[in-house]
Design an enzyme around this catalytic site. Structure first.
Site, PDB file in Angstrom:
ATOM      1  N   LEU A 166       0.805  -1.286   0.077  1.00  0.00           N
ATOM      2  CA  LEU A 166      -0.074   0.246  -0.092  1.00  0.00           C
ATOM      3  C   LEU A 166       0.803   1.318  -0.005  1.00  0.00           C
ATOM      4  O   LEU A 166       1.792   1.237   0.525  1.00  0.00           O
ATOM      5  CB  LEU A 166      -1.044   0.062   1.229  1.00  0.00           C
ATOM      6  CG  LEU A 166      -1.719  -1.168   1.441  1.00  0.00           C
ATOM      7  CD1 LEU A 166      -2.143  -1.097   2.654  1.00  0.00           C
ATOM      8  CD2 LEU A 166      -2.713  -1.483   0.547  1.00  0.00           C
ATOM      9  N   TRP A 168       1.166   5.586   0.822  1.00  0.00           N
ATOM     10  CA  TRP A 168       0.872   6.398   2.130  1.00  0.00           C
ATOM     11  C   TRP A 168      -0.291   7.348   1.852  1.00  0.00           C
ATOM     12  O   TRP A 168      -0.577   8.015   2.875  1.00  0.00           O
ATOM     13  CB  TRP A 168       2.273   6.999   2.571  1.00  0.00           C
ATOM     14  CG  TRP A 168       3.042   7.823   1.673  1.00  0.00           C
ATOM     15  CD1 TRP A 168       4.239   7.345   1.056  1.00  0.00           C
ATOM     16  CD2 TRP A 168       2.768   8.933   0.942  1.00  0.00           C
ATOM     17  NE1 TRP A 168       4.581   8.108   0.184  1.00  0.00           N
ATOM     18  CE2 TRP A 168       3.879   9.135   0.074  1.00  0.00           C
ATOM     19  CE3 TRP A 168       1.683   9.916   1.026  1.00  0.00           C
ATOM     20  CZ2 TRP A 168       3.813  10.449  -1.054  1.00  0.00           C
ATOM     21  CZ3 TRP A 168       1.858  11.188   0.138  1.00  0.00           C
ATOM     22  CH2 TRP A 168       2.859  11.238  -0.712  1.00  0.00           C
ATOM     23  N   LYS A 192       1.133  -5.100   3.675  1.00  0.00           N
ATOM     24  CA  LYS A 192       2.266  -4.301   3.971  1.00  0.00           C
ATOM     25  C   LYS A 192       1.875  -2.802   3.863  1.00  0.00           C
ATOM     26  O   LYS A 192       1.660  -2.290   2.568  1.00  0.00           O
ATOM     27  CB  LYS A 192       3.447  -4.570   3.166  1.00  0.00           C
ATOM     28  CG  LYS A 192       4.752  -3.642   3.670  1.00  0.00           C
ATOM     29  CD  LYS A 192       5.878  -3.628   2.614  1.00  0.00           C
ATOM     30  CE  LYS A 192       5.948  -2.020   2.313  1.00  0.00           C
ATOM     31  NZ  LYS A 192       5.890  -0.945   3.181  1.00  0.00           N
ATOM     32  N   SER A 246       4.101   4.073  -6.761  1.00  0.00           N
ATOM     33  CA  SER A 246       5.055   4.768  -7.850  1.00  0.00           C
ATOM     34  C   SER A 246       5.074   3.780  -8.958  1.00  0.00           C
ATOM     35  O   SER A 246       5.083   2.490  -9.020  1.00  0.00           O
ATOM     36  CB  SER A 246       6.049   5.303  -7.301  1.00  0.00           C
ATOM     37  OG  SER A 246       6.932   4.316  -6.688  1.00  0.00           O
ATOM     38  N   TYR A 256      10.398  -8.795  -9.599  1.00  0.00           N
ATOM     39  CA  TYR A 256      10.204  -9.662  -8.504  1.00  0.00           C
ATOM     40  C   TYR A 256       9.527 -10.915  -8.974  1.00  0.00           C
ATOM     41  O   TYR A 256       9.800 -12.073  -8.762  1.00  0.00           O
ATOM     42  CB  TYR A 256       9.747  -8.977  -7.423  1.00  0.00           C
ATOM     43  CG  TYR A 256      10.046  -7.972  -6.511  1.00  0.00           C
ATOM     44  CD1 TYR A 256      11.767  -7.675  -6.827  1.00  0.00           C
ATOM     45  CD2 TYR A 256       9.385  -6.885  -5.913  1.00  0.00           C
ATOM     46  CE1 TYR A 256      12.230  -6.504  -6.004  1.00  0.00           C
ATOM     47  CE2 TYR A 256       9.795  -5.845  -5.322  1.00  0.00           C
ATOM     48  CZ  TYR A 256      11.322  -5.756  -5.500  1.00  0.00           C
ATOM     49  OH  TYR A 256      11.810  -4.535  -4.760  1.00  0.00           O
ATOM     50  N   GLU A 268      -1.371  -0.312  -9.717  1.00  0.00           N
ATOM     51  CA  GLU A 268      -2.105   1.045  -9.744  1.00  0.00           C
ATOM     52  C   GLU A 268      -1.179   2.019  -9.457  1.00  0.00           C
ATOM     53  O   GLU A 268      -0.447   2.041  -8.590  1.00  0.00           O
ATOM     54  CB  GLU A 268      -3.244   1.010  -8.737  1.00  0.00           C
ATOM     55  CG  GLU A 268      -4.441  -0.234  -8.659  1.00  0.00           C
ATOM     56  CD  GLU A 268      -5.422   0.238 -10.069  1.00  0.00           C
ATOM     57  OE1 GLU A 268      -5.286   1.186 -10.646  1.00  0.00           O
ATOM     58  OE2 GLU A 268      -6.150  -0.519 -10.102  1.00  0.00           O
ATOM     59  N   CYS A 303      -3.289  10.113  -6.701  1.00  0.00           N
ATOM     60  CA  CYS A 303      -2.792   9.597  -8.019  1.00  0.00           C
ATOM     61  C   CYS A 303      -3.595  10.001  -9.036  1.00  0.00           C
ATOM     62  O   CYS A 303      -3.204  10.437 -10.358  1.00  0.00           O
ATOM     63  CB  CYS A 303      -3.039   8.105  -7.911  1.00  0.00           C
ATOM     64  SG  CYS A 303      -4.511   7.390  -7.396  1.00  0.00           S
ATOM     65  N   LYS A 353      11.440  17.251  -3.147  1.00  0.00           N
ATOM     66  CA  LYS A 353      10.999  17.023  -4.528  1.00  0.00           C
ATOM     67  C   LYS A 353      10.161  18.028  -5.018  1.00  0.00           C
ATOM     68  O   LYS A 353      10.276  18.345  -6.200  1.00  0.00           O
ATOM     69  CB  LYS A 353      10.568  15.559  -4.560  1.00  0.00           C
ATOM     70  CG  LYS A 353      10.123  14.914  -5.996  1.00  0.00           C
ATOM     71  CD  LYS A 353       9.723  13.570  -5.836  1.00  0.00           C
ATOM     72  CE  LYS A 353       8.446  13.660  -6.775  1.00  0.00           C
ATOM     73  NZ  LYS A 353       7.602  12.399  -6.908  1.00  0.00           N
ATOM     74  N   GLU A 401       4.991  13.382 -12.761  1.00  0.00           N
ATOM     75  CA  GLU A 401       3.989  13.484 -11.704  1.00  0.00           C
ATOM     76  C   GLU A 401       4.637  14.103 -10.506  1.00  0.00           C
ATOM     77  O   GLU A 401       5.752  13.801 -10.088  1.00  0.00           O
ATOM     78  CB  GLU A 401       3.531  12.327 -11.326  1.00  0.00           C
ATOM     79  CG  GLU A 401       2.531  12.231 -10.086  1.00  0.00           C
ATOM     80  CD  GLU A 401       2.317  10.789  -9.625  1.00  0.00           C
ATOM     81  OE1 GLU A 401       3.130   9.868  -9.461  1.00  0.00           O
ATOM     82  OE2 GLU A 401       1.048  10.456  -9.622  1.00  0.00           O
TER      83      GLU A 401
HETATM   84  P1  NAP Z   1       5.954   4.024  -3.397  1.00  0.00           P
HETATM   85  O1  NAP Z   1       7.296   4.734  -3.005  1.00  0.00           O
HETATM   86  O2  NAP Z   1       5.995   3.263  -4.756  1.00  0.00           O
HETATM   87  O3  NAP Z   1       5.531   2.984  -2.229  1.00  0.00           O
HETATM   88  C1  NAP Z   1       4.294   2.190  -2.331  1.00  0.00           C
HETATM   89  C2  NAP Z   1       4.611   0.815  -1.511  1.00  0.00           C
HETATM   90  O4  NAP Z   1       5.835   0.330  -2.098  1.00  0.00           O
HETATM   91  C3  NAP Z   1       5.151   1.336  -0.040  1.00  0.00           C
HETATM   92  O5  NAP Z   1       4.523   0.428   0.449  1.00  0.00           O
HETATM   93  C4  NAP Z   1       6.405   1.125  -0.223  1.00  0.00           C
HETATM   94  O6  NAP Z   1       7.170   0.999   1.233  1.00  0.00           O
HETATM   95  C5  NAP Z   1       6.542  -0.081  -1.140  1.00  0.00           C
HETATM   96  N1  NAP Z   1       8.080  -0.245  -1.723  1.00  0.00           N
HETATM   97  C6  NAP Z   1       8.704   1.106  -1.974  1.00  0.00           C
HETATM   98  N2  NAP Z   1      10.202   0.534  -2.428  1.00  0.00           N
HETATM   99  C7  NAP Z   1       9.973  -0.583  -2.470  1.00  0.00           C
HETATM  100  C8  NAP Z   1      10.758  -1.680  -3.248  1.00  0.00           C
HETATM  101  N3  NAP Z   1      12.019  -1.405  -3.501  1.00  0.00           N
HETATM  102  N4  NAP Z   1      10.313  -3.056  -3.261  1.00  0.00           N
HETATM  103  C9  NAP Z   1       9.003  -3.194  -2.710  1.00  0.00           C
HETATM  104  N5  NAP Z   1       7.997  -2.600  -2.385  1.00  0.00           N
HETATM  105  C10 NAP Z   1       8.817  -1.262  -2.109  1.00  0.00           C
HETATM  106  O7  NAP Z   1       4.598   4.896  -3.616  1.00  0.00           O
HETATM  107  P2  NAP Z   1       4.108   6.187  -2.538  1.00  0.00           P
HETATM  108  O8  NAP Z   1       5.389   7.205  -2.517  1.00  0.00           O
HETATM  109  O9  NAP Z   1       3.761   5.418  -1.347  1.00  0.00           O
HETATM  110  O10 NAP Z   1       2.854   6.535  -3.095  1.00  0.00           O
HETATM  111  C11 NAP Z   1       2.689   7.454  -4.028  1.00  0.00           C
HETATM  112  C12 NAP Z   1       2.455   6.910  -5.601  1.00  0.00           C
HETATM  113  O11 NAP Z   1       1.452   6.015  -5.573  1.00  0.00           O
HETATM  114  C13 NAP Z   1       2.224   7.943  -6.614  1.00  0.00           C
HETATM  115  O12 NAP Z   1       2.912   7.708  -7.460  1.00  0.00           O
HETATM  116  C14 NAP Z   1       0.556   7.904  -6.741  1.00  0.00           C
HETATM  117  O13 NAP Z   1       0.462   8.171  -8.163  1.00  0.00           O
HETATM  118  C15 NAP Z   1       0.649   6.375  -6.556  1.00  0.00           C
HETATM  119  N6  NAP Z   1      -0.970   5.885  -6.376  1.00  0.00           N
HETATM  120  C16 NAP Z   1      -1.428   5.305  -7.394  1.00  0.00           C
HETATM  121  C17 NAP Z   1      -2.871   4.956  -6.992  1.00  0.00           C
HETATM  122  C18 NAP Z   1      -3.715   4.244  -7.965  1.00  0.00           C
HETATM  123  O14 NAP Z   1      -4.686   3.974  -7.787  1.00  0.00           O
HETATM  124  N7  NAP Z   1      -3.454   4.186  -9.212  1.00  0.00           N
HETATM  125  C19 NAP Z   1      -3.536   5.334  -5.750  1.00  0.00           C
HETATM  126  C20 NAP Z   1      -2.512   5.998  -4.738  1.00  0.00           C
HETATM  127  C21 NAP Z   1      -1.385   6.086  -5.166  1.00  0.00           C
HETATM  128  P3  NAP Z   1       7.796   2.043   2.281  1.00  0.00           P
HETATM  129  O15 NAP Z   1       7.055   3.197   1.732  1.00  0.00           O
HETATM  130  O16 NAP Z   1       7.490   1.409   3.364  1.00  0.00           O
HETATM  131  O17 NAP Z   1       9.289   1.914   1.859  1.00  0.00           O
END
Ligand code: NAP
Ligand code: MG
Length: 498
Positions: A166, A168, A192, A246, A256, A268, A303, A353, A401
């Site tokens: 998930l 944040w 997670k 992201s 993976y 997503e 998002c 950022k 973005e």
């Molecule tokens: P993120 O950095 O990609 O993190 C998402 C999840 O992936 C977190 O639980 C994160 O854990 C985990 N993660 C990070 N690095 C990882 C790795 N190397 N291997 C496996 N898992 C890993 O995204 P975010 O900053 O939380 O959320 C913002 C992004 O989400 C934006 O790009 C937004 O557009 C997108 N979003 C999309 C939707 C949709 O429905 N399309 C909805 C909401 C958000 P940790 O954070 O604990 O490190």
């Protein structure tokens, strides 16, 4: 706070516990060892509000073993659908009773405005559980057109062990979007949450156990993406990962999967969604409010944020004047204050950022209309809602973005240019446009490459309609609607040949 049967806390009680550094989120793993913990801070003022578990790959392994055993034993999946429904409805009632507490947890953990948490996020979260609970005894299989010499039916079976990873930005709501459909279908789910926002997920799972969800059917491993997230992605006994986050990390999950057991991956991801204002758009208060909500709701940490405003040249002056005037009512400040509509950025790295994007836009020649500065309240990670005009399609602000409150305005002359600009993106999550012309509305709605298109307003749809993206905004399935159940099922065909 950490005892499953404790009574609901008020918003103020949660804020008080945060001040005392007493909020806690741990792992919830059957047979797991207590994890090391790390400090959890709030972006509101950077103070320590408590502790969260710092899970490991071993924790994921223990959770998966319990999840698999639960699945194969049938303890959850073989319950009558009506019984799973009854338990999920009981859970939803507990969530309703704890609505204020959960709202306050998301507010303090993510810096989200408390009024949004109370009035939007938590009601939508609870509705999601109620809706999927109701769906489960209404999903039917199919009978194939075999003729009379055979008989064949097609059924949906739960897929097995689900990993839900998930983001944040909407902690409680994203939890619900994944967990409700996955669990109601009979799967075992391992969650997670984002390391930055684990509090509401922890509390919600405690309440799930109270409602009767077997512990091994719903577990949580807190911790960092590079450890816990990666271990989930690579685990050989997880059948599907449903990921929201992201685009960059989404790509990792595909790797993976390829490196491990070819588990299914549902992504997503990010967006750079357009809002188009045509020459016949009515720019009344309602339209302006919708455009501002698309651009700045949830500090634009959304998002489907409508971060590119494409406006017909004849409407630009009027539109910019009305947007900036109404934006003045959006109060930036401590999100615990009910009058505040914009809180801080989630953390300093993200704030940096966003500020860099503002600097780059200025360097590349975009014209600052309003905002553009940080504001030093509490943590100092507060960014003014910002609008740039004269953004062309080559600029970074048009393409990337930001996930922060920076709106890019671009002008067009003819409809086809508007459509081309709207589709000139690696993303395709959402779009909205404003017109009074029905023929134009149909043409544009068909031409836009995005998963959700709204006409004369900003909408992400509701729980009944599927949500997800085209292009690099994701693939593999949709959240919400009956479509979401597909993520968590296998299709089986059975033939009776004689
Ligand atoms: P993120 O950095 O990609 O993190 C998402 C999840 O992936 C977190 O639980 C994160 O854990 C985990 N993660 C990070 N690095 C990882 C790795 N190397 N291997 C496996 N898992 C890993 O995204 P975010 O900053 O939380 O959320 C913002 C992004 O989400 C934006 O790009 C937004 O557009 C997108 N979003 C999309 C939707 C949709 O429905 N399309 C909805 C909401 C958000 P940790 O954070 O604990 O490190
Ligand atoms: Mg936090």
């Amino acid at each position: 706070m950490t005892t499953a049967n404790s009574s609901p806390l008020s918003v103020q009680q949660v804020f008080e516990l945060a001040k005392q550094g007493k909020l806690f989120a741990g792992n919830l793993i059957v047979g797991g060892k207590p994890a090391k913990t790390v400090d959890n801070t709030t972006p509101i003022d950077n103070s320590v509000i408590g502790q969260i578990a710092d899970g490991t790959a071993d924790d994921v392994d223990v959770a998966v073993k319990a999840a698999r055993e639960c699945f194969e034993s049938g303890e959850w999946k073989d319950k009558h659908p009506a019984e799973r429904k009854r338990i999920m409805q009981a859970w939803a009632r507990l969530l309703e009773a704890h609505k204020d507490e959960l709202s306050a947890l998301d507010c303090i953990d993510a810096g989200k405005p408390i009024s949004e948490c109370l009035n939007t996020d938590l009601p939508a979260t609870i509705e999601t559980f109620n809706w999927y609970a109701e769906s489960v005894d209404k999903v039917f299989g199919k009978v194939a057109p075999t003729g009379t010499d055979a008989f064949s039916w097609v059924v949906k079976e739960p897929i097995g062990v689900v990993g839900a990873v998930l983001p944040w930005n909407f902690p409680a709501q994203m939890f619900a979007w994944k967990v409700a459909p996955a669990l109601i279908m009979g799967n075992s789910v391992i969650v997670k949450p984002a390391e930055l926002t684990s509090l509401s997920a922890y509390r919600m799972i405690e309440l799930a156990y109270q409602a009767g969800v077997p512990k091994a059917a719903l577990q949580m491993v807190c911790g960092r993406g590079e450890t816990v997230g990666q271990a989930i992605g690579l685990h050989p006994d997880i059948d599907v990962v449903s990921f929201t986050g992201s685009t960059e990390v989404g790509r990792l999950f595909l790797q993976y999967s390829a490196q491990s057991n070819l588990k299914e991956i549902v992504l997503e991801l990010g967006g750079k969604s357009p809002q188009i204002v045509f020459d016949d758009a009515i720019l009344d208060d309602d339209a302006i409010d919708n455009m501002l909500a698309a651009a700045f709701w949830n500090m634009s940490e959304n998002c489907s944020c409508g971060s590119r405003l494409l406006v017909h040249h004849s409407k630009k002056a009027e539109l910019l004047a009305k947007l900036t005037e109404k934006l003045g009512a959006w109060q930036l400040g401590d999100p615990r204050d009910e009058n505040v509509s914009l809180g801080p950025m989630i953390e300093q790295a993200h704030f940096d950022k966003v500020m860099n994007h503002i600097k780059t836009a200025q360097n590349e020649g975009a014209k600052l209309i309003t905002g553009g500065h940080s504001v030093n309240i509490g943590s100092g990670w507060y960014v003014e809602p910002t609008i740039f005009d004269e953004v062309d399609s080559q600029m970074t602000l048009f393409k990337q973005e930001v996930f922060g409150p920076v709106l890019a305005v671009t002008t067009f002359d003819v409809d086809n240019d508007a459509i081309a600009l709207a589709n000139d993106s690696d993303y395709g999550l959402a779009a909205s446009f404003y017109t009074q012309n029905l023929g134009r509305a149909l043409k544009v709605a068909n031409a836009i490459k995005a998963g959700t298109v709204s006409i004369n307003g900003f909408s992400e749809g509701d729980i009944t309609t599927p949500f997800g993206g085209y292009k690099q905004s994701g693939f593999g399935g949709r959240d919400n609607g009956l479509e979401a159940l597909e993520q968590y099922c296998q299709t089986k065909t059975v033939w009776v040949v004689r």
